[in-house]
Design a protein around this motif. Structure first.
Motif, mmCIF file in Angstrom:
data_model
loop_
_atom_site.group_PDB
_atom_site.id
_atom_site.type_symbol
_atom_site.label_atom_id
_atom_site.label_comp_id
_atom_site.label_asym_id
_atom_site.label_seq_id
_atom_site.Cartn_x
_atom_site.Cartn_y
_atom_site.Cartn_z
ATOM 1 N N ALA A 147 -37.706 -24.995 22.689
ATOM 2 C CA ALA A 147 -36.417 -25.501 23.171
ATOM 3 C C ALA A 147 -36.575 -26.330 24.429
ATOM 4 O O ALA A 147 -37.398 -26.032 25.295
ATOM 5 N N LEU A 148 -35.737 -27.367 24.516
ATOM 6 C CA LEU A 148 -35.633 -28.165 25.728
ATOM 7 C C LEU A 148 -34.328 -27.850 26.447
ATOM 8 O O LEU A 148 -33.724 -28.695 27.088
ATOM 9 N N SER A 157 -40.177 -25.392 25.640
ATOM 10 C CA SER A 157 -41.185 -26.212 24.981
ATOM 11 C C SER A 157 -42.400 -26.441 25.878
ATOM 12 O O SER A 157 -42.272 -26.683 27.080
ATOM 13 N N GLN A 158 -43.562 -26.427 25.256
ATOM 14 C CA GLN A 158 -44.804 -26.703 25.982
ATOM 15 C C GLN A 158 -44.853 -28.148 26.476
ATOM 16 O O GLN A 158 -45.599 -28.475 27.407
ATOM 17 N N GLY A 165 -43.075 -21.592 27.044
ATOM 18 C CA GLY A 165 -42.367 -20.475 27.649
ATOM 19 C C GLY A 165 -42.170 -20.585 29.146
ATOM 20 O O GLY A 165 -41.416 -19.810 29.727
ATOM 21 N N ARG A 166 -42.843 -21.543 29.786
ATOM 22 C CA ARG A 166 -42.713 -21.686 31.236
ATOM 23 C C ARG A 166 -41.452 -22.486 31.567
ATOM 24 O O ARG A 166 -41.223 -23.565 31.040
ATOM 25 N N ASP A 167 -40.632 -21.950 32.460
ATOM 26 C CA ASP A 167 -39.386 -22.590 32.873
ATOM 27 C C ASP A 167 -39.702 -23.881 33.623
ATOM 28 O O ASP A 167 -40.420 -23.864 34.622
ATOM 29 N N PRO A 168 -39.150 -25.024 33.188
ATOM 30 C CA PRO A 168 -39.450 -26.282 33.873
ATOM 31 C C PRO A 168 -38.651 -26.482 35.152
ATOM 32 O O PRO A 168 -38.885 -27.451 35.886
ATOM 33 N N GLY A 169 -37.685 -25.598 35.399
ATOM 34 C CA GLY A 169 -36.896 -25.708 36.623
ATOM 35 C C GLY A 169 -35.685 -26.609 36.519
ATOM 36 O O GLY A 169 -35.024 -26.891 37.517
ATOM 37 N N TRP A 170 -35.373 -27.059 35.308
ATOM 38 C CA TRP A 170 -34.160 -27.848 35.094
ATOM 39 C C TRP A 170 -33.809 -27.803 33.614
ATOM 40 O O TRP A 170 -34.527 -27.211 32.812
ATOM 41 N N ASP A 171 -32.698 -28.417 33.251
ATOM 42 C CA ASP A 171 -32.175 -28.337 31.897
ATOM 43 C C ASP A 171 -32.160 -29.732 31.278
ATOM 44 O O ASP A 171 -31.207 -30.498 31.459
ATOM 45 N N PRO A 172 -33.209 -30.109 30.530
ATOM 46 C CA PRO A 172 -33.256 -31.460 29.970
ATOM 47 C C PRO A 172 -32.110 -31.796 29.025
ATOM 48 O O PRO A 172 -31.537 -32.885 29.098
ATOM 49 N N LEU A 173 -31.770 -30.875 28.111
ATOM 50 C CA LEU A 173 -30.693 -31.189 27.171
ATOM 51 C C LEU A 173 -29.354 -31.313 27.882
ATOM 52 O O LEU A 173 -28.588 -32.258 27.630
#
Length: 465
Positions: A147-148, A157-158, A165-173
């Motif tokens: 998921a993005l 998403s990798q 599984g690592r949180d990117p720190g923001w919400d792309p979608l």
């Protein structure tokens, strides 16, 4: 004819799925000696390339044997009452681009970027769409059973951080929906239902990945992992995972590409024998059962989208050939080595004729005049399929081929793509075009997109509704 009411939709759907025979079931099978494009060494047929040399729009696959003439009911005939020469450009049309995330095809440009850099790159793609006078972006948000967005069902998403599984720190979608709408763009959320991984080692997935918790849901095939479409619990789960995003965000559409059952791989078998034994009673053969499984996913998803977000549309972008006329008199005048009905178990024609979906965007990734799969034959065929259904027809366009080494001479001409749009003007069923893909729209290596804009997109257009 407009879209059916919810009640009519449900009644028609129930009637359709109560039997097992679908259009084309009585026709001869595809030549088993024609391998699918995954084994042909061509690029991916999806709108995204998946970073490998798998199925493809690159070619229609090996040429099938047999005649291409059509019976009296055939849609493969070149004559058509659908054309309307000189038709003026419609006031509304879809002008879209696919924004692929799998294997960093379009975005993010590489792994390990900061959240700020990722966001800046994403917004730059949206700005490019506006500058090119497009009005829709089809954003891949579930490329590999991930998921993005902060999903309640699947891991991050990798392709965002390099680690699934690592949180990117923001919400792309969430950002994409908000910023697209602020720019006057539609945002279609693009999901891949069954693809799990580009490898066959479940231990490489995030520890909490559903495919690791339910190993019986997964089938290894062709060097990849897939969810098993024949399991009812899998179909329910993938719907839940996708609809999580539809509930959380005001997306304009749910979009799928051409991946259903996987493209054939020479010498390999998709091992669903046990599932067929458990769930296939009453079907004449495994192929009919598989088509029913895909039909069920399409129909159930369509119904649930209407419940969750009634304004959202449901569109599918399949491989451009349903069946060759040499296989089925209702098929197109093509000799493609892949046919979605037979090889992917996706009865794309039926979904349009039965009005299960809101739009169809076949990947017509071939040039005008190509013998095996001529754009000038396929687009009229799809126009006849869509005619009278209320299902909107958009043409998927292979911008990525323009100027690419190894492509036929037609694709070295910057005007080839513009000729597609000129040709489509004669078919009122065609409501727009979608270009693969965002990075190609930006780079425009030989000016093919600039030619499209100069010839067809001089003024902005609103999307069809």
């Amino acid at each position: 004819m407009g879209r059916p009411s919810r009640r009519r939709f449900a009644v028609a759907a129930a009637a359709t799925l109560s039997g097992f025979v679908t259009a084309g079931d009585a026709t001869a099978p595809r030549d088993a000696g024609s391998p699918g494009p995954e084994s042909s060494g061509s690029e991916s047929s999806g709108p995204e390339a998946e970073g490998s040399t798998s199925p493809g729009p690159e070619s229609p696959g090996p040429v099938s044997s047999g005649p291409v003439s059509s019976g009296p009911e055939s849609e493969g005939s070149e004559s058509s009452g659908s054309a309307s020469p000189g038709r003026a450009r419609a006031a509304r049309e879809l002008r879209g681009m696919w924004l692929a995330t799998v294997a960093h095809l379009d975005w993010p440009s590489r792994p390990g970027l900061t959240a700020v850099r990722q966001r800046d790159e994403l917004l730059a793609h949206l700005d490019t769409a506006v500058r090119r006078r497009l009005n829709a972006v089809i954003f891949q948000v579930r490329p590999m059973a991930d998921a993005l967005w902060p999903s309640s069902y699947e891991p991050w998403s990798q392709y965002l951080t390099g680690v699934q599984g690592r949180d990117p720190g923001w919400d792309p979608l969430g950002t994409a929906v908000r910023e697209a709408h602020a720019r006057g763009l539609e945002l279609h959320a693009w999901f891949n239902p069954y693809r799990v991984a580009s490898h066959t080692d479940p231990t490489k997935l995030a520890a909490a990945h559903p495919a690791r918790r339910h190993p019986d849901w997964v089938v290894p095939y062709g060097g990849k992992l897939y969810y098993n479409p024949g399991l009812p619990q899998v179909r329910t789960f993938v719907q839940d995972a996708m609809l999580d995003a539809v509930r959380k965000y005001p997306v304009d559409a749910v979009h799928w590409d051409d991946y259903f059952y996987p493209y054939p791989v020479a010498g390999q078998v998709f091992d669903d024998d046990a599932t067929y034994a458990a769930h296939g009673e009453g079907f004449p053969d495994k192929a009919a059962w598989r088509r029913h499984n895909v039909d069920r996913l399409v129909l159930d998803t369509a119904s649930r989208i209407k419940e969750v977000r009634p304004a959202a549309r449901f569109g599918i972008s399949p491989f451009g050939v349903w069946r060759n006329a040499g296989t089925d008199s209702l098929g197109s005048a093509t000799t493609a080595g892949v046919q979605t009905y037979d090889d992917l178990h996706a009865d794309t024609r039926k979904w349009v004729r039965e009005r299960w979906i809101d739009y169809i965007c076949p990947q017509l990734y071939w040039n005008i005049g190509l013998a095996a799969a001529d754009y000038a034959r396929l687009l009229p065929w799809w126009a006849r399929v869509a005619e009278g259904t209320g299902v909107q027809l958009y043409a998927g366009e292979a911008l990525y081929k323009a100027g690419k080494a190894g492509q036929p001479a037609a694709w070295q001409d910057p005007a080839e793509l513009s000729r597609h749009l000129t040709f489509a003007r004669d078919y009122p069923q065609v409501g727009g075009h979608v270009f693969f893909s965002a990075e190609e729209v930006r780079a425009d290596r030989i000016g093919a997109m600039a030619r499209v804009i100069a010839d067809h997109y001089q003024r902005p257009a609103r999307t069809p509704r």
